[in-house]
Motif scaffolding. Structure first.
Motif, short mmCIF file in Angstrom:
data_model
loop_
_atom_site.label_atom_id
_atom_site.label_comp_id
_atom_site.label_asym_id
_atom_site.label_seq_id
_atom_site.Cartn_x
_atom_site.Cartn_y
_atom_site.Cartn_z
N GLY A 57 0.89 -1.14 0.05
CA GLY A 57 -0.04 -0.04 -0.08
C GLY A 57 0.73 1.37 -0.09
O GLY A 57 1.89 1.28 0.75
N LYS A 58 0.40 2.35 -0.88
CA LYS A 58 1.30 3.47 -0.93
C LYS A 58 0.72 4.64 0.03
O LYS A 58 -0.58 4.31 0.44
CB LYS A 58 0.99 4.16 -2.26
N PHE A 59 1.49 5.40 0.42
CA PHE A 59 1.08 6.61 1.14
C PHE A 59 1.78 7.68 0.65
O PHE A 59 2.92 7.75 0.22
CB PHE A 59 1.07 6.53 2.63
N ASP A 60 1.22 8.94 0.91
CA ASP A 60 1.60 10.23 0.67
C ASP A 60 2.82 10.69 1.55
O ASP A 60 2.52 10.40 2.85
CB ASP A 60 0.67 11.45 0.52
N TYR A 61 3.67 11.37 1.13
CA TYR A 61 4.84 11.58 2.07
C TYR A 61 5.40 13.09 1.82
O TYR A 61 5.47 13.42 0.78
CB TYR A 61 5.90 10.85 2.04
N PRO A 62 5.36 14.10 2.78
CA PRO A 62 5.22 13.97 4.21
C PRO A 62 3.79 13.38 4.50
O PRO A 62 2.65 13.60 3.83
CB PRO A 62 5.28 15.43 4.64
N ASP B 214 -4.31 12.49 8.73
CA ASP B 214 -5.23 11.42 8.98
C ASP B 214 -4.63 9.75 8.33
O ASP B 214 -5.32 9.07 7.90
CB ASP B 214 -6.41 11.51 8.14
N PHE B 215 -3.10 10.11 8.17
CA PHE B 215 -2.56 8.96 7.60
C PHE B 215 -2.77 7.59 8.47
O PHE B 215 -3.03 6.79 7.80
CB PHE B 215 -1.06 9.29 7.87
N GLU B 216 -3.00 7.56 9.76
CA GLU B 216 -3.17 6.36 10.49
C GLU B 216 -4.56 5.86 10.01
O GLU B 216 -4.83 4.85 9.67
CB GLU B 216 -3.19 6.56 11.94
N TYR C 230 3.74 -4.75 2.49
CA TYR C 230 4.77 -3.88 2.35
C TYR C 230 4.24 -2.47 2.24
O TYR C 230 3.16 -2.24 1.68
CB TYR C 230 5.54 -4.16 0.97
N THR C 231 4.88 -1.42 2.84
CA THR C 231 4.66 -0.04 2.57
C THR C 231 5.20 -0.01 1.11
O THR C 231 6.29 -0.38 0.83
CB THR C 231 5.37 0.93 3.52
N HIS C 232 4.48 0.88 0.28
CA HIS C 232 4.73 0.79 -1.06
C HIS C 232 5.82 1.66 -1.82
O HIS C 232 5.45 2.84 -1.80
CB HIS C 232 3.60 0.54 -2.03
N ALA C 233 6.92 1.33 -2.61
CA ALA C 233 7.56 2.25 -3.38
C ALA C 233 8.26 3.40 -2.51
O ALA C 233 8.17 4.72 -2.95
CB ALA C 233 6.76 2.86 -4.53
N LEU C 234 8.96 3.22 -1.33
CA LEU C 234 9.61 3.92 -0.68
C LEU C 234 11.02 4.48 -1.24
O LEU C 234 11.60 3.52 -2.02
CB LEU C 234 10.02 3.53 0.62
N ASP C 235 11.33 5.69 -1.27
CA ASP C 235 12.84 6.27 -1.91
C ASP C 235 13.15 6.93 -0.89
O ASP C 235 14.40 7.48 -1.42
CB ASP C 235 12.51 6.65 -3.24
N LYS C 236 12.95 7.40 0.17
CA LYS C 236 13.62 8.11 1.07
C LYS C 236 13.86 7.44 2.50
O LYS C 236 13.16 6.67 2.99
CB LYS C 236 12.91 9.40 1.57
N VAL C 237 15.23 7.55 3.10
CA VAL C 237 15.29 7.15 4.34
C VAL C 237 14.42 7.61 5.34
O VAL C 237 13.94 6.68 6.35
CB VAL C 237 16.79 7.46 4.96
N GLU C 238 13.91 8.75 5.31
CA GLU C 238 12.93 9.15 6.42
C GLU C 238 11.76 8.57 6.29
O GLU C 238 10.88 8.39 7.28
CB GLU C 238 12.92 10.55 6.35
N GLU C 239 11.48 8.13 5.18
CA GLU C 239 9.96 7.32 5.08
C GLU C 239 10.29 5.90 5.77
O GLU C 239 9.53 5.44 6.53
CB GLU C 239 9.66 6.90 3.63
N GLU D 258 8.49 7.27 12.41
CA GLU D 258 8.04 6.55 13.42
C GLU D 258 6.25 6.45 13.36
O GLU D 258 5.81 5.52 13.83
CB GLU D 258 8.09 7.36 15.13
N ARG D 259 5.58 7.20 12.64
CA ARG D 259 4.29 6.88 12.65
C ARG D 259 3.90 5.63 11.70
O ARG D 259 3.06 4.93 11.83
CB ARG D 259 3.54 8.17 11.89
N VAL D 260 4.88 5.60 10.56
CA VAL D 260 4.75 4.54 9.61
C VAL D 260 4.80 3.36 10.31
O VAL D 260 4.15 2.22 10.10
CB VAL D 260 5.71 4.62 8.54
N ILE D 261 5.92 3.13 11.09
CA ILE D 261 6.37 2.10 11.85
C ILE D 261 5.36 1.70 12.60
O ILE D 261 5.25 0.59 12.69
CB ILE D 261 7.93 2.11 12.40
#
Length: 423
Positions: free
Chosen positions: A144-149, A153-155, A178-187, A191-194
């Motif tokens: 699943g993808k998510f917008d970043y930052p 209402d992410f959760e 899987y969280t989908h298509a990450l490309d940044k270390v901060e993603e 902590e909220r994603v984890i």
């Protein structure tokens, strides 16, 4: 996978569904190859010479792995302890459940999909196919993808995404999310994603968690090791990687930390040439990836019987030949469809366009021949209709030699094409 003597290895097995029973069709091994016509003919005659065994699909698939000629090696998926055949199925392009059935019957039992594939219809197809089959006879991963930052209402929205995926799949849990298509270390480290991923696991919605990364960035694997959270990483891995040594060193560090590694993009776009006209040797590409003992399995996106046969041939004889090595070496210096996702083009572009994603869309259309996925990828980018109109000449110099402006001009018109005309 445990072997069984339930079926004699001199026979080949095909499954067909009818009423509440699973029909297992057995015919001599001398007709090893099953083409589309044979598959439907055999399925249609299931009642003529079949053994009828309720819920026997798992036994049938195990039988296909029981002969020396057809055995597929297995590897352990990191600290999960799950043993998977080195060949799995990326279901992204597949829209025919009979191809999934053929893969399942051949001994493949790890299937990789995603929330966004075919606007959810991919998950729905798998849900229908696996309904009624023993839950321990297959291993399902979705993404699943998510917008970043992250938004406020992410959760909530990500939780709904997971629930909808489970609903489509007709399952109370997936084996891997899987969280989908990450490309940044901060993603990776957010902590909220984890916290959300841990919650999915605690609630029993997934057995294991991970992330996928199209970008060939070793630092993402190192970030995963630092968190100590991720069970599996799905990463682009192929002979064309420009930072191959750095990537393989990071893979080794991740494996040492107990993270399972799954390979995608092994075929560098599916063609030998930048124009997408000459099909690449799929067997050579897969065998190259399997040379790395830390790669548990690969998920090639076969969508027809011929492509499945190629992948199975590689899996049953995974040693890379000298001829295949020479073939791959001959391709290393030429432009192909695979974008390294290095991101250097972003800084060169005055408009800061998401060029790596546009190049991925180009690969879907011209390499995978999957223009619908190309359009879906472009739609997510929310590009302006007059993209590139502000520049008289393109200022981007691609390290891989891509003619970026020409590729953008060739692929962006797909956004205007109605879906019914797309493959």
């Amino acid at each position: 996978m445990e072997k069984t003597n339930y079926f004699d290895k001199s026979f080949y097995i095909c499954e067909a569904q009818a009423d509440k029973y699973t029909h297992i069709i057995i015919y001599p091994m001398k007709t090893k190859r099953v083409n589309r016509r044979d598959f439907f003919r055999l399925s249609a005659t299931a009642g003529v010479s079949a053994i009828v065994v309720p819920g026997a699909a798992a036994a049938a698939r195990t039988g296909l792995l029981s002969g020396n000629e057809s055995e597929i090696p297995v590897r352990t998926l990191g600290r999960t302890g799950v043993k998977l055949p080195i060949l799995s199925m990326g279901v992204m392009r597949a829209d025919n459940p009979n191809v999934v059935r053929a893969a399942y019957n051949s001994g493949i039992f790890h299937f990789d999909t995603a929330h966004g594939y075919q606007n959810g219809k991919n998950e729905e197809m798998l849900g229908k196919f696996f309904t009624g089959k023993a839950r321990d006879s297959f291993f399902i991963a979705t993404k699943g993808k998510f917008d970043y930052p992250l938004k406020e209402d992410f959760e909530e929205t990500y939780g709904k995404l997971m629930d909808l995926s489970l609903q489509r799949l007709n399952m109370d849990h997936v084996d891997l999310f899987y969280t989908h298509a990450l490309d940044k270390v901060e993603e990776v480290k957010d902590e909220r994603v984890i916290a959300v991923l841990k919650k999915f696991k605690e609630e029993g919605k997934t057995r294991f968690i991970g992330f996928s990364a199209h970008a060939g960035k070793p630092e993402l694997l190192d970030a995963a090791v630092e968190t100590g959270v991720y069970d599996v990483i799905l990463l682009s891995y192929n002979f064309k990687l420009s930072n191959l040594k750095e990537t393989e060193d990071a893979i080794a560090r991740a494996a040492k930390a107990g993270i399972g590694l799954v390979a995608m993009k092994t075929m560098t776009g599916g063609t030998e040439d930048a124009a997408g006209k000459k099909k690449i040797n799929a067997e050579a590409c897969l065998k190259w990836a399997w040379k790395n003992e830390h790669i548990t399995t690969a998920i090639p996106g076969f969508s027809n019987y011929d492509e499945l046969e190629e992948c199975l041939a590689a899996a049953r004889n995974p040693e890379l030949t000298s001829g295949e090595q020479e073939y791959l070496a001959s391709l290393c210096g030429q432009e192909m469809l695979y974008c390294q996702q290095c991101g250097k083009c972003r800084t060169q572009c005055p408009e800061h366009l998401p060029i790596p994603d546009i190049m991925r869309a180009y690969m879907y259309a011209y390499g995978y021949k999957y223009s619908r996925m190309s359009k879906e990828t472009l739609a997510e980018l929310e590009l302006s209709p007059d993209i590139c109109s502000n520049c008289e000449t393109c200022q981007v110099t691609c390290p891989s030699g891509f003619d970026v402006s020409a590729k953008i001009a060739a692929i962006t018109p797909v956004m205007q094409v109605p879906n019914e005309f797309l493959t």
